[in-house]
Every structure is written in C-alpha cells, then in structure tokens.
Design a protein around this motif. Structure first.
Motif, PDB file in Angstrom:
ATOM      1  N   THR A 171     -37.724  65.276 108.430  1.00  0.00           N
ATOM      2  CA  THR A 171     -38.093  64.036 107.758  1.00  0.00           C
ATOM      3  C   THR A 171     -36.901  63.096 107.611  1.00  0.00           C
ATOM      4  OG1 THR A 171     -37.718  65.139 105.643  1.00  0.00           O
ATOM      5  CG2 THR A 171     -39.977  65.099 106.478  1.00  0.00           C
ATOM      6  N   THR A 172     -37.212  61.808 107.541  1.00  0.00           N
ATOM      7  CA  THR A 172     -36.219  60.755 107.304  1.00  0.00           C
ATOM      8  C   THR A 172     -36.715  59.882 106.156  1.00  0.00           C
ATOM      9  OG1 THR A 172     -37.235  59.213 108.868  1.00  0.00           O
ATOM     10  CG2 THR A 172     -35.576  60.771 109.742  1.00  0.00           C
ATOM     11  N   GLU A 173     -35.886  58.903 105.769  1.00  0.00           N
ATOM     12  CA  GLU A 173     -36.285  57.999 104.693  1.00  0.00           C
ATOM     13  C   GLU A 173     -37.461  57.113 105.109  1.00  0.00           C
ATOM     14  OE1 GLU A 173     -32.933  55.780 103.352  1.00  0.00           O
ATOM     15  OE2 GLU A 173     -31.938  57.523 102.461  1.00  0.00           O
ATOM     16  N   GLY A 174     -37.723  57.005 106.409  1.00  0.00           N
ATOM     17  CA  GLY A 174     -38.875  56.244 106.877  1.00  0.00           C
ATOM     18  C   GLY A 174     -40.203  56.926 106.602  1.00  0.00           C
ATOM     19  N   ASP A 175     -40.164  58.193 106.195  1.00  0.00           N
ATOM     20  CA  ASP A 175     -41.403  58.918 105.885  1.00  0.00           C
ATOM     21  C   ASP A 175     -41.827  58.756 104.430  1.00  0.00           C
ATOM     22  OD1 ASP A 175     -41.650  59.964 108.488  1.00  0.00           O
ATOM     23  OD2 ASP A 175     -40.217  61.564 108.012  1.00  0.00           O
ATOM     24  N   ASN A 176     -41.071  57.975 103.666  1.00  0.00           N
ATOM     25  CA  ASN A 176     -41.446  57.774 102.264  1.00  0.00           C
ATOM     26  C   ASN A 176     -42.792  57.077 102.164  1.00  0.00           C
ATOM     27  OD1 ASN A 176     -39.050  58.911 101.411  1.00  0.00           O
ATOM     28  ND2 ASN A 176     -38.008  56.952 101.101  1.00  0.00           N
ATOM     29  N   GLY A 177     -43.579  57.437 101.144  1.00  0.00           N
ATOM     30  CA  GLY A 177     -44.855  56.776 100.931  1.00  0.00           C
ATOM     31  C   GLY A 177     -45.895  57.691 100.315  1.00  0.00           C
ATOM     32  N   LEU A 178     -47.142  57.201 100.355  1.00  0.00           N
ATOM     33  CA  LEU A 178     -48.286  57.945  99.825  1.00  0.00           C
ATOM     34  C   LEU A 178     -49.069  58.580 100.960  1.00  0.00           C
ATOM     35  CD1 LEU A 178     -49.640  55.432  97.125  1.00  0.00           C
ATOM     36  CD2 LEU A 178     -48.204  57.456  96.769  1.00  0.00           C
ATOM     37  N   TYR A 179     -49.489  59.811 100.762  1.00  0.00           N
ATOM     38  CA  TYR A 179     -50.283  60.554 101.737  1.00  0.00           C
ATOM     39  C   TYR A 179     -51.579  60.980 101.053  1.00  0.00           C
ATOM     40  CZ  TYR A 179     -46.102  60.742 104.644  1.00  0.00           C
ATOM     41  OH  TYR A 179     -45.008  60.403 105.421  1.00  0.00           O
ATOM     42  N   ARG A 180     -52.717  60.684 101.703  1.00  0.00           N
ATOM     43  CA  ARG A 180     -54.023  60.969 101.129  1.00  0.00           C
ATOM     44  C   ARG A 180     -54.848  61.825 102.081  1.00  0.00           C
ATOM     45  NH1 ARG A 180     -58.017  56.019 100.105  1.00  0.00           N
ATOM     46  NH2 ARG A 180     -58.327  56.329 102.353  1.00  0.00           N
ATOM     47  N   CYS A 181     -55.494  62.842 101.535  1.00  0.00           N
ATOM     48  CA  CYS A 181     -56.353  63.738 102.314  1.00  0.00           C
ATOM     49  C   CYS A 181     -57.817  63.530 101.899  1.00  0.00           C
ATOM     50  CB  CYS A 181     -55.956  65.192 102.077  1.00  0.00           C
ATOM     51  SG  CYS A 181     -57.085  66.397 102.827  1.00  0.00           S
ATOM     52  N   SER A 182     -58.694  63.381 102.891  1.00  0.00           N
ATOM     53  CA  SER A 182     -60.135  63.219 102.651  1.00  0.00           C
ATOM     54  C   SER A 182     -60.896  64.246 103.470  1.00  0.00           C
ATOM     55  CB  SER A 182     -60.606  61.811 103.027  1.00  0.00           C
ATOM     56  OG  SER A 182     -59.864  60.845 102.311  1.00  0.00           O
ATOM     57  N   MET A 183     -61.997  64.757 102.911  1.00  0.00           N
ATOM     58  CA  MET A 183     -62.808  65.787 103.584  1.00  0.00           C
ATOM     59  C   MET A 183     -64.287  65.390 103.556  1.00  0.00           C
ATOM     60  SD  MET A 183     -61.103  69.442 102.504  1.00  0.00           S
ATOM     61  CE  MET A 183     -62.465  69.652 101.416  1.00  0.00           C
ATOM     62  N   SER A 184     -65.045  65.890 104.561  1.00  0.00           N
ATOM     63  CA  SER A 184     -66.499  65.682 104.603  1.00  0.00           C
ATOM     64  C   SER A 184     -67.140  66.892 105.286  1.00  0.00           C
ATOM     65  CB  SER A 184     -66.862  64.409 105.363  1.00  0.00           C
ATOM     66  OG  SER A 184     -66.529  64.555 106.732  1.00  0.00           O
ATOM     67  N   HIS A 185     -68.435  67.152 105.003  1.00  0.00           N
ATOM     68  CA  HIS A 185     -69.157  68.271 105.609  1.00  0.00           C
ATOM     69  C   HIS A 185     -69.451  67.971 107.078  1.00  0.00           C
ATOM     70  CE1 HIS A 185     -69.825  70.650 101.992  1.00  0.00           C
ATOM     71  NE2 HIS A 185     -70.063  69.500 101.356  1.00  0.00           N
ATOM     72  N   ARG A 186     -69.313  69.017 107.907  1.00  0.00           N
ATOM     73  CA  ARG A 186     -69.532  68.836 109.335  1.00  0.00           C
ATOM     74  C   ARG A 186     -71.015  68.844 109.708  1.00  0.00           C
ATOM     75  NH1 ARG A 186     -64.906  72.729 112.106  1.00  0.00           N
ATOM     76  NH2 ARG A 186     -63.101  71.458 111.465  1.00  0.00           N
ATOM     77  N   ASN A 187     -71.863  69.472 108.903  1.00  0.00           N
ATOM     78  CA  ASN A 187     -73.274  69.601 109.260  1.00  0.00           C
ATOM     79  C   ASN A 187     -74.093  68.376 108.881  1.00  0.00           C
ATOM     80  OD1 ASN A 187     -73.100  69.902 106.550  1.00  0.00           O
ATOM     81  ND2 ASN A 187     -74.243  71.850 106.446  1.00  0.00           N
ATOM     82  N   LYS A 188     -73.458  67.382 108.314  1.00  0.00           N
ATOM     83  CA  LYS A 188     -74.179  66.171 107.958  1.00  0.00           C
ATOM     84  C   LYS A 188     -74.035  65.141 109.073  1.00  0.00           C
ATOM     85  CE  LYS A 188     -74.013  66.580 102.940  1.00  0.00           C
ATOM     86  NZ  LYS A 188     -73.604  65.921 101.680  1.00  0.00           N
ATOM     87  N   THR A 189     -75.101  64.405 109.296  1.00  0.00           N
ATOM     88  CA  THR A 189     -75.062  63.386 110.340  1.00  0.00           C
ATOM     89  C   THR A 189     -74.129  62.246 109.944  1.00  0.00           C
ATOM     90  OG1 THR A 189     -77.013  62.369 109.365  1.00  0.00           O
ATOM     91  CG2 THR A 189     -77.364  63.965 111.133  1.00  0.00           C
ATOM     92  N   SER A 190     -74.201  61.843 108.721  1.00  0.00           N
ATOM     93  CA  SER A 190     -73.311  60.765 108.254  1.00  0.00           C
ATOM     94  C   SER A 190     -72.183  61.402 107.435  1.00  0.00           C
ATOM     95  CB  SER A 190     -74.088  59.758 107.390  1.00  0.00           C
ATOM     96  OG  SER A 190     -74.642  60.405 106.263  1.00  0.00           O
ATOM     97  N   GLN A 195     -56.847  65.139  97.738  1.00  0.00           N
ATOM     98  CA  GLN A 195     -55.427  65.200  97.352  1.00  0.00           C
ATOM     99  C   GLN A 195     -54.732  63.898  97.715  1.00  0.00           C
ATOM    100  OE1 GLN A 195     -54.024  67.567  95.707  1.00  0.00           O
ATOM    101  NE2 GLN A 195     -55.429  69.285  95.898  1.00  0.00           N
ATOM    102  N   THR A 196     -53.775  63.503  96.861  1.00  0.00           N
ATOM    103  CA  THR A 196     -52.896  62.365  97.149  1.00  0.00           C
ATOM    104  C   THR A 196     -51.474  62.759  96.745  1.00  0.00           C
ATOM    105  OG1 THR A 196     -54.672  60.780  96.730  1.00  0.00           O
ATOM    106  CG2 THR A 196     -52.412  59.932  96.716  1.00  0.00           C
ATOM    107  N   TYR A 197     -50.537  62.563  97.651  1.00  0.00           N
ATOM    108  CA  TYR A 197     -49.131  62.936  97.429  1.00  0.00           C
ATOM    109  C   TYR A 197     -48.250  61.690  97.508  1.00  0.00           C
ATOM    110  CZ  TYR A 197     -50.584  67.763  98.426  1.00  0.00           C
ATOM    111  OH  TYR A 197     -51.205  68.990  98.422  1.00  0.00           O
ATOM    112  N   GLU A 198     -47.225  61.683  96.706  1.00  0.00           N
ATOM    113  CA  GLU A 198     -46.154  60.692  96.841  1.00  0.00           C
ATOM    114  C   GLU A 198     -44.919  61.429  97.355  1.00  0.00           C
ATOM    115  OE1 GLU A 198     -43.353  57.581  94.271  1.00  0.00           O
ATOM    116  OE2 GLU A 198     -45.085  58.570  93.329  1.00  0.00           O
TER     117      GLU A 198
END
Length: 323
Positions: A74-93, A100-103
């Motif tokens: 990692t470098t200082e250019g990697d600073n920031g917010l990281y967000r994880c989103s999930m959804s079910h695979r068996n759903k059409t939409s 999770q959200t990380y700083e």
C-alpha cells in the motif's frame, strides 16, 4: 504503514462467534472506493457528503470481487473509504445491501511521536480559578494522547497506570485538535482548581512506533498575594528606610559633638603635673602652682589652708592658687 498488506473483510464474525464466510459465498459481492484522507491536498473523510459518488473496484464478470479485499504494498494513494455490498445470487433483481465500510489511512511512519516545545509547563493558579495544561505532539500517524496524574494509589479513579516506577490515574482530556504540519494539540482543563488538584500531571503520546511523555506541576494557592506577607514583617519594611536616614544623621551628630569638645575642653596636663595633683588630692592638701626659675613651666607645692576640705574635694573644693 506504507508498504504493508491490508485485508478488508466483507463478512465478519457474528455474535455467536461463527464465521459468515460460507454465507458470503452464496452472495454477489461488490467493493466500492471513495478517495479521502488527512494528507496534504486531501479531503477529510468526515467532510464527504452522501452525494459524493463511489467508484467500483470490482464486481463485474471479468473482475469478480472476493469476500475479502486484499491490498498489497500500500501507498498513501490508497487512503480513503472502502465499502462492501452483498446481494443474493438466486434473485433475478440484485438488491445490494451494504454490510461493511472501512476508512483506510496509509502513512509513512518515521518514528515515535515527539512532544514539541517546553509543554506542558508548570502552572500556578489561585483556588477556584481554572488551570489549563496543553501538549503539542508531532507524529506522522495520528497518536493516542492521554493525560495522567501521579497518585499514591489513593484515588477514586479505577484506572491506575504504572509508568516509570510511579502510579498514575487517567484524566479526562479537554479535547484534541489536528494542526498543520502533522501536529496534534491536546488540552487538559480543570475548571475550578482546589487544593487537592495540586500535583504532577503528564502528557502521554503513543503510536505504533513508540511513545513520548512530558510532565509539569500544578500549584493551587489558597491565599491572596497580600495575605502571603506575614504581618510581623510589615513594621520591618518601614524600619528599613528609617534606618537608612538615621545612620547618617547619627554620624553627623557625633562629628559635631567631637569638634565642640575639642574647642571647649582645656588642653590636658603633662604627666608630671598630673602626678603631683593626684598625690595632693590623695592627702587632702591643696597645691600651689609657681613659675620655675630655671626652666619654662610650673611647679606644684602643697600649701597650708584654713578650714577643712572634705572628701568631696574633687567636686566642691577649689583651694588651688595659680601664680
């Protein structure tokens, strides 16, 4: 620190302690990124609004995301917010849900924090007045700042910290502030000082590379400045200038008296005259002073007198004839 490996997990352990990794495998995972940080020309992450757009890191067919995002070297250019989103695979939409959200803050750590200047410094206040300590710390990474008070173990605070063969209690800080130049300011404010607040206080700065500390004394006065002067010393303060005036005057009076004595007192008799007069006085006989014929001066011979001269001759009798 710069160059380290960072792992951000989308699925963490539940309250019962089991892992959700298997549960994550049945979901589609997408990672997003938003640049921010505390470095130069960077926007603080706390200042970002909800309208700021996110950038997708992965999540398409060519670049699927894993439940754990790994960032290598990692470098200082990697600073920031990281967000994880999930959804079910068996759903059409796909309706993604943020889990999770990380700083992330990547810094170049050069060493332990350093307390700047001669702070905190000793403080002396009157009883009931506020007492303020402040501590300025330079550190590449945001340090943890603590205020400690040295104690002998008898304290109402449950948190006791051993430090360099002494015991300290943790004080409540009055706030911290991030200043330019990677400097952090911390203050300890006691609104109404009392006698029990007197003692030794220490500012402690800690980061991943080490720590630094510096202390100062607080003295709480229970009396005013005027009361601090003993009453017995007040007459002495007036006598000092009086003595400076009287001493020269006494010397002048002594000199004048000495000069007056020299003018009014007769010259002393010679040793020979004194011996003759003394013998005459001891025998209660008057003396007759006559001019010598062969040499200058006078000679004294006893003469007869009528009447009786008492022992008060020295004061009342004057039967001495001068020729």
């Amino acid at each position: 620190p710069v160059g380290s490996e960072v792992r951000l997990r989308c699925c963490s352990k539940g309250r019962q302690g089991f892992s959700y990794q298997e549960h994550c495998k049945s979901h589609d995972v997408v990672w997003h990124y938003k640049r921010c940080g505390s470095g130069y020309n960077s926007t603080p992450c706390q200042s970002l609004s909800s309208n700021d757009s996110w950038t997708a890191i992965c999540g398409n067919d060519n670049n699927p995301c894993q439940a754990t995002l790994v960032l290598n070297i990692t470098t200082e250019g990697d600073n920031g917010l990281y967000r994880c989103s999930m959804s079910h695979r068996n759903k059409t939409s796909k309706n993604f849900r943020v889990t999770q959200t990380y700083e992330l803050e990547i810094v170049e750590m050069l060493g332990a924090p350093e307390i700047l200047e001669e702070q905190p410094s000793n403080v002396t206040v009157q009883k009931g007045k506020p007492a303020v300590f402040q501590c300025r710390v330079h550190s590449k990474v945001r340090p943890n700042l603590y205020w400690l008070r040295r104690t002998d173990g008898r304290t109402s605070n449950d948190v006791l910290i051993p430090l360099l063969n002494d015991t300290y209690e943790l004080m409540n800080s009055s706030g911290e502030r991030h200043l330019p130049g990677e400097v952090y300011l911390s203050k300890l404010i006691l609104p109404r000082s009392s006698k029990r607040d007197s003692g030794y206080y220490t500012c402690l700065a800690v980061n991943g590379k080490g720590f630094d500390y510096r202390g100062a004394y607080l003295t709480v006065l229970t009396h005013t400045t005027e009361e601090s002067v003993p009453s017995s010393s007040l007459p002495l303060l007036f006598l000092i200038p009086a003595a400076l005036i009287l001493v020269p005057m006494m010397v002048w009076v002594c000199c004048q008296w000495k000069q007056r004595c020299k003018r009014n007192c007769p010259p002393p008799h010679s040793q020979h005259d004194t011996t003759i007069i003394t013998e005459a006085v001891l025998h209660n006989k008057p003396v007759h002073k006559q001019q010598r014929s062969n040499e200058n001066g006078f000679k004294y011979t006893p003469v007869s007198t009528t009447g009786y001269c008492s022992n008060e001759f020295r004061r009342n009798c004057s039967h001495m004839q001068y020729v």
